[in-house]
Design an enzyme around this catalytic site. Sequence first.
Site, mmCIF file in Angstrom:
data_model
loop_
_atom_site.group_PDB
_atom_site.id
_atom_site.type_symbol
_atom_site.label_atom_id
_atom_site.label_comp_id
_atom_site.label_asym_id
_atom_site.label_seq_id
_atom_site.Cartn_x
_atom_site.Cartn_y
_atom_site.Cartn_z
ATOM 1 N N THR A 140 7.816 68.837 34.423
ATOM 2 C CA THR A 140 6.777 69.865 34.277
ATOM 3 C C THR A 140 7.142 71.230 34.229
ATOM 4 O OG1 THR A 140 5.219 68.021 34.878
ATOM 5 C CG2 THR A 140 4.358 70.537 34.762
ATOM 6 N N CYS A 141 7.954 71.527 35.286
ATOM 7 C CA CYS A 141 8.396 72.869 35.595
ATOM 8 C C CYS A 141 9.298 73.347 34.531
ATOM 9 C CB CYS A 141 9.441 72.831 37.153
ATOM 10 S SG CYS A 141 8.449 72.296 38.634
ATOM 11 N N SER A 142 10.058 72.467 33.934
ATOM 12 C CA SER A 142 10.965 72.906 32.640
ATOM 13 C C SER A 142 10.209 72.904 31.471
ATOM 14 C CB SER A 142 12.296 72.060 32.791
ATOM 15 O OG SER A 142 13.033 72.243 33.940
ATOM 16 N N THR B 129 13.007 70.201 37.050
ATOM 17 C CA THR B 129 12.099 69.079 36.946
ATOM 18 C C THR B 129 11.293 68.961 35.849
ATOM 19 O OG1 THR B 129 10.406 70.207 38.302
ATOM 20 C CG2 THR B 129 12.128 68.996 39.449
#
Length: 160
Positions: A48-50, A46
């Site tokens: 922001t996660c990545s 996703t």
Amino acid sequence: MLPEAGMKIPAVTIRTKSEEGVEELETATYFAGRKIVMFAVPGAFTPTCSAKHLPNFLDHLDSLKAAGFDAIACLSINDAHVMKVWSDMNDAAGKIDMLADVRAAFSRALGITADFGNVLAERTQRSAFVVEDGTITHVFIEEPGMFEVSSAEHVLAAIA
């Protein structure tokens, strides 16, 4: 109920994947006798996660180890295969333990699930925890859509 300092890590079975295949991991055993920083993300791959969360912890591995952490872990409600590929694609293998909470049992027991709507459904709230010998000592839970308090820098500043 949100987690707080002093809470014991719930004892549940989660998954991880190595080159040998998918393995079950007992949380009580994994967190026992060690100081671990665990950050939780809504989902592998996703935005922001990545782009931010995982790279932020990778960028601060040396500082986290110098601060006395025995391990850095990433928790997500994804399957172990997805977590392994995400780890491999980000050069995190062997650096960050990828914890797959397939049925959300661990995230629910911690009190950190949220409804992310029709695209992601139930997921883990973006957060971070310091865990010492199975007991949570610090809790950092983000407001929806934010990435501030669960960063490696914020965790390091809070334990200094």
